[in-house]
Design a protein around this motif. Structure first.
Motif, PDB file in Angstrom:
ATOM      1  N   MET A  23       0.906  -1.090  -0.103  1.00  0.00           N
ATOM      2  CA  MET A  23       0.009   0.173   0.129  1.00  0.00           C
ATOM      3  C   MET A  23       0.950   1.307   0.079  1.00  0.00           C
ATOM      4  SD  MET A  23      -3.012   1.145   2.692  1.00  0.00           S
ATOM      5  CE  MET A  23      -1.757   1.453   3.891  1.00  0.00           C
ATOM      6  N   ALA A  24       0.583   2.103  -0.827  1.00  0.00           N
ATOM      7  CA  ALA A  24       1.363   3.411  -0.973  1.00  0.00           C
ATOM      8  C   ALA A  24       0.916   4.706   0.001  1.00  0.00           C
ATOM      9  CB  ALA A  24       1.324   3.943  -2.288  1.00  0.00           C
ATOM     10  N   ILE A  25       1.819   5.018   0.655  1.00  0.00           N
ATOM     11  CA  ILE A  25       1.593   6.247   1.917  1.00  0.00           C
ATOM     12  C   ILE A  25       2.556   7.267   1.478  1.00  0.00           C
ATOM     13  CG2 ILE A  25       1.778   6.611   4.020  1.00  0.00           C
ATOM     14  CD1 ILE A  25       1.560   3.528   4.840  1.00  0.00           C
ATOM     15  N   GLU A  26       1.666   8.420   1.623  1.00  0.00           N
ATOM     16  CA  GLU A  26       2.573   9.637   1.271  1.00  0.00           C
ATOM     17  C   GLU A  26       3.162  10.033   2.294  1.00  0.00           C
ATOM     18  OE1 GLU A  26      -0.828  12.552   0.609  1.00  0.00           O
ATOM     19  OE2 GLU A  26      -0.862  12.351  -1.693  1.00  0.00           O
ATOM     20  N   ILE A  27       4.647  10.252   2.102  1.00  0.00           N
ATOM     21  CA  ILE A  27       5.496  11.092   3.130  1.00  0.00           C
ATOM     22  C   ILE A  27       5.281  12.659   3.237  1.00  0.00           C
ATOM     23  CG2 ILE A  27       7.870  11.172   4.045  1.00  0.00           C
ATOM     24  CD1 ILE A  27       8.389   8.702   2.328  1.00  0.00           C
ATOM     25  N   LYS A  28       4.757  12.860   4.191  1.00  0.00           N
ATOM     26  CA  LYS A  28       4.701  14.479   4.312  1.00  0.00           C
ATOM     27  C   LYS A  28       5.506  14.999   5.301  1.00  0.00           C
ATOM     28  CE  LYS A  28      -0.441  13.894   3.260  1.00  0.00           C
ATOM     29  NZ  LYS A  28      -1.814  14.407   3.713  1.00  0.00           N
ATOM     30  N   ALA A  29       5.826  16.492   4.969  1.00  0.00           N
ATOM     31  CA  ALA A  29       6.535  17.323   6.188  1.00  0.00           C
ATOM     32  C   ALA A  29       5.618  17.458   7.266  1.00  0.00           C
ATOM     33  CB  ALA A  29       6.932  18.585   5.536  1.00  0.00           C
ATOM     34  N   PRO A  30       6.324  17.300   8.548  1.00  0.00           N
ATOM     35  CA  PRO A  30       5.518  17.566   9.747  1.00  0.00           C
ATOM     36  C   PRO A  30       4.932  18.983   9.781  1.00  0.00           C
ATOM     37  CG  PRO A  30       7.917  17.073  10.314  1.00  0.00           C
ATOM     38  CD  PRO A  30       7.732  17.481   8.739  1.00  0.00           C
ATOM     39  N   THR A  31       3.920  19.072  10.736  1.00  0.00           N
ATOM     40  CA  THR A  31       3.402  20.258  10.932  1.00  0.00           C
ATOM     41  C   THR A  31       4.207  21.466  11.686  1.00  0.00           C
ATOM     42  OG1 THR A  31       1.197  19.270  10.967  1.00  0.00           O
ATOM     43  CG2 THR A  31       1.139  21.546  11.837  1.00  0.00           C
ATOM     44  N   PHE A  32       4.606  22.352  10.945  1.00  0.00           N
ATOM     45  CA  PHE A  32       5.456  23.330  11.600  1.00  0.00           C
ATOM     46  C   PHE A  32       4.654  24.280  12.503  1.00  0.00           C
ATOM     47  CE2 PHE A  32       7.788  23.273   6.964  1.00  0.00           C
ATOM     48  CZ  PHE A  32       8.365  22.264   7.545  1.00  0.00           C
ATOM     49  N   PRO A  33       5.417  24.705  13.657  1.00  0.00           N
ATOM     50  CA  PRO A  33       4.677  25.716  14.469  1.00  0.00           C
ATOM     51  C   PRO A  33       4.418  27.054  13.749  1.00  0.00           C
ATOM     52  CG  PRO A  33       6.774  24.784  15.389  1.00  0.00           C
ATOM     53  CD  PRO A  33       6.521  24.536  13.970  1.00  0.00           C
ATOM     54  N   GLU A  34       3.460  27.782  14.233  1.00  0.00           N
ATOM     55  CA  GLU A  34       3.087  29.082  13.496  1.00  0.00           C
ATOM     56  C   GLU A  34       4.258  30.157  13.260  1.00  0.00           C
ATOM     57  OE1 GLU A  34       0.209  31.134  15.933  1.00  0.00           O
ATOM     58  OE2 GLU A  34      -1.162  29.362  15.660  1.00  0.00           O
ATOM     59  N   SER A  35       5.414  29.929  14.044  1.00  0.00           N
ATOM     60  CA  SER A  35       6.556  30.673  13.785  1.00  0.00           C
ATOM     61  C   SER A  35       7.450  30.314  12.917  1.00  0.00           C
ATOM     62  CB  SER A  35       7.289  30.768  15.241  1.00  0.00           C
ATOM     63  OG  SER A  35       7.822  29.683  15.720  1.00  0.00           O
ATOM     64  N   VAL A  36       7.288  29.235  12.070  1.00  0.00           N
ATOM     65  CA  VAL A  36       7.927  28.636  11.316  1.00  0.00           C
ATOM     66  C   VAL A  36       7.132  28.515   9.758  1.00  0.00           C
ATOM     67  CG1 VAL A  36       9.076  26.625  10.491  1.00  0.00           C
ATOM     68  CG2 VAL A  36       9.357  27.532  12.880  1.00  0.00           C
ATOM     69  N   ALA A  37       7.708  29.158   8.927  1.00  0.00           N
ATOM     70  CA  ALA A  37       6.883  29.608   7.515  1.00  0.00           C
ATOM     71  C   ALA A  37       7.030  28.184   6.616  1.00  0.00           C
ATOM     72  CB  ALA A  37       7.283  30.764   6.815  1.00  0.00           C
ATOM     73  N   ASP A  38       8.266  27.786   6.362  1.00  0.00           N
ATOM     74  CA  ASP A  38       8.544  26.804   5.560  1.00  0.00           C
ATOM     75  C   ASP A  38       9.746  25.995   5.944  1.00  0.00           C
ATOM     76  OD1 ASP A  38      10.599  28.262   4.780  1.00  0.00           O
ATOM     77  OD2 ASP A  38       9.412  29.084   3.121  1.00  0.00           O
ATOM     78  N   GLY A  39      10.409  25.067   5.395  1.00  0.00           N
ATOM     79  CA  GLY A  39      11.695  24.305   5.849  1.00  0.00           C
ATOM     80  C   GLY A  39      12.342  23.978   4.241  1.00  0.00           C
ATOM     81  N   THR A  40      13.503  23.342   4.596  1.00  0.00           N
ATOM     82  CA  THR A  40      14.127  22.902   3.340  1.00  0.00           C
ATOM     83  C   THR A  40      14.763  21.395   3.581  1.00  0.00           C
ATOM     84  OG1 THR A  40      15.218  25.106   3.373  1.00  0.00           O
ATOM     85  CG2 THR A  40      16.512  23.186   2.248  1.00  0.00           C
ATOM     86  N   ILE A  41      14.524  20.478   2.679  1.00  0.00           N
ATOM     87  CA  ILE A  41      14.929  19.243   2.795  1.00  0.00           C
ATOM     88  C   ILE A  41      16.530  19.370   2.801  1.00  0.00           C
ATOM     89  CG2 ILE A  41      15.215  17.186   1.577  1.00  0.00           C
ATOM     90  CD1 ILE A  41      12.247  17.553   2.484  1.00  0.00           C
ATOM     91  N   ALA A  42      17.020  18.725   3.948  1.00  0.00           N
ATOM     92  CA  ALA A  42      18.334  18.909   4.084  1.00  0.00           C
ATOM     93  C   ALA A  42      18.916  17.334   3.943  1.00  0.00           C
ATOM     94  CB  ALA A  42      18.633  18.816   5.855  1.00  0.00           C
ATOM     95  N   THR A  43      18.686  16.113   4.178  1.00  0.00           N
ATOM     96  CA  THR A  43      19.215  15.080   3.970  1.00  0.00           C
ATOM     97  C   THR A  43      18.029  13.930   3.830  1.00  0.00           C
ATOM     98  OG1 THR A  43      21.093  15.821   5.031  1.00  0.00           O
ATOM     99  CG2 THR A  43      20.991  13.480   4.512  1.00  0.00           C
ATOM    100  N   TRP A  44      17.935  13.307   2.520  1.00  0.00           N
ATOM    101  CA  TRP A  44      17.409  12.045   2.528  1.00  0.00           C
ATOM    102  C   TRP A  44      18.315  10.688   2.929  1.00  0.00           C
ATOM    103  CZ3 TRP A  44      12.485  10.725   1.572  1.00  0.00           C
ATOM    104  CH2 TRP A  44      11.512  11.504   1.254  1.00  0.00           C
TER     105      TRP A  44
END
Length: 415
Positions: A1-22
């Protein structure tokens, strides 16, 4: 079964993030709760783990890509099995390819992109680094551990003072050695954390009426007390070492209670007086300066403070600090003395109105009762926002710190 890997829910003070390392590539087998990707934000590195046993099916967001809270970054095939496979779907070349280098020996070494970057930046011989990845693959963690072990072995060969032992390892700088060139340069992108620190510090200088006042403290009473009881203290408190920082934190708490303006924050046109003392302790990490917070310090003992600071230091070294660890704080202490700084003017940590700077303990000739005596002295610096704190309060705060530290029994007795 395929499952989407999602970024965590960021706190309100964090707008976005950057993929650092797979840490895992498409086709690789992973186990439940195994780390698969790091996402770097302005404050911390967030870890995403596998939801179950299975295989990484597709990488949607590659290393260096910007992601939003809850955004899909990959696809996971639950229950599938595999070892290594080519990337399926649209992926970032930088995040999916396995780079190969050929060392002096005949065998080839597989590197993840993040590991390759660290190897290049630090001019390392990949063949000398123990690899723990699947199929002999060299991971980012292998390189980080190798760098840490190398720096510790170098440090162990030289005599250390108590202050140098307490210092966090300085960030590793990229090598600039380029054969055949006399004026080498190297351009590397600024991390999100360092960029965020830069914005906050510039903002503090531009918006606050910042001044710094200085005083000095005779460290001999604390050093004598520490030398007398450090072995008993460590035995009593299960290996927790007695350092200097706990004395400064406890002295700061008492001084903050006497001068509440130094413990206040500015929120727009409002002044917020805090009836508690949450002390931020600046810690240097490979990613930049971070400030984890000790909560309700008034109710903590010296051992509790030392253990908490050590715990935060280890978490900062390993990149495990959570956003909650660094949220809030009513006052900050920064110890540049562990790196040899004799005097500095620390910059405010908004919205706080003051920050204390500790410095190197230096023996100096001092006049005592008409005689010249050599004493271990430390300069203290208090940077403060003059919009909130008058010079008189700032000076009296530092004088209180000096009096408590030069008579440490008053810290224990709360007098």
């Amino acid at each position: 079964m395929a499952i989407e890997i999602k970024a965590p829910t960021f706190p309100e003070s964090v707008a976005d993030g950057t993929i650092a390392t797979w840490h895992k590539q498409p086709g690789e087998q992973v186990s439940r709760d195994e780390l698969i990707v790091d996402i770097e934000t302005d404050k911390v590195v967030l870890e995403v783990v596998a939801p179950n046993d299975g295989v990484i099916e597709k990488v949607v967001k590659g290393e260096g890509d910007t992601v939003l809270s809850g955004e899909v970054i990959g696809v996971f095939a639950e229950g599938a099995s595999g070892s290594a496979a080519e990337t399926k779907g649209a992926t970032s070349e930088a995040s999916t390819e396995q780079e190969v280098i050929t060392p002096k020996a005949t065998e080839e070494i597989l590197l993840s992109p993040a590991a390759r970057k660290l190897v290049d930046e630090n001019n390392l011989d990949a063949s000398s680094i123990p690899a723990s990845g699947k199929g002999g693959r060299l991971t980012k963690e292998d390189v980080v551990n190798y760098l840490g072990a190398s720096s510790k072995s170098v440090a162990a060969s030289a005599p250390q003072t108590d202050a140098s032992k307490a210092a966090t390892d300085a960030p590793t700088m990229p090598s600039l050695e380029v054969p055949g060139q006399g004026r080498p340069e190297k351009r590397v992108p600024m991390t999100r954390l360092r960029a965020s620190i830069a914005r906050r510090l510039v903002n503090a200088q531009q918006t606050a009426a910042m001044l710094t006042t200085f005083n000095e403290v005779n460290m001999k009473p604390i050093m004598d007390l520490r030398n007398q009881y450090k072995d008993l203290f460590e035995k009593k408190h299960n290996g927790t070492r007695l350092g200097f920082m706990s004395f400064f934190v406890k002295a700061a708490v008492e001084a903050l209670k006497r001068y509440p303006a130094v413990n206040a924050s500015i929120d727009g046109n409002d002044i917020v007086y805090h009836g508690y003392q949450d002390i931020g302790v600046a810690v240097s990490s490979d990613r930049g300066l971070v400030v984890p917070v000790l909560r309700d310090v008034d109710g903590m003992g010296l051992a509790d403070i030392e253990a908490s600071i050590r715990g935060y230091g280890l978490k900062a070294r390993d990149g495990k600090l959570a956003i909650e660890d660094m949220t809030g704080g009513t006052f900050t202490i920064s110890n540049g003395g562990v790196f040899g700084s004799l005097m500095s003017t620390p910059i405010l940590n908004p919205p706080q109105t003051a920050i204390l700077g500790m410095h190197k303990i230096q023996e100096r000739p001092m006049a005592v009762d008409g005689e010249v005596v050599i004493l271990p002295m430390m300069y203290l610096a208090l940077s403060y926002d003059h919009r909130m704190i008058d010079g008189k309060e700032a000076v009296q705060f530092l004088v209180t710190m000096k009096e408590l530290l030069e008579d440490p029994a008053r810290i224990v007795l709360d007098v």
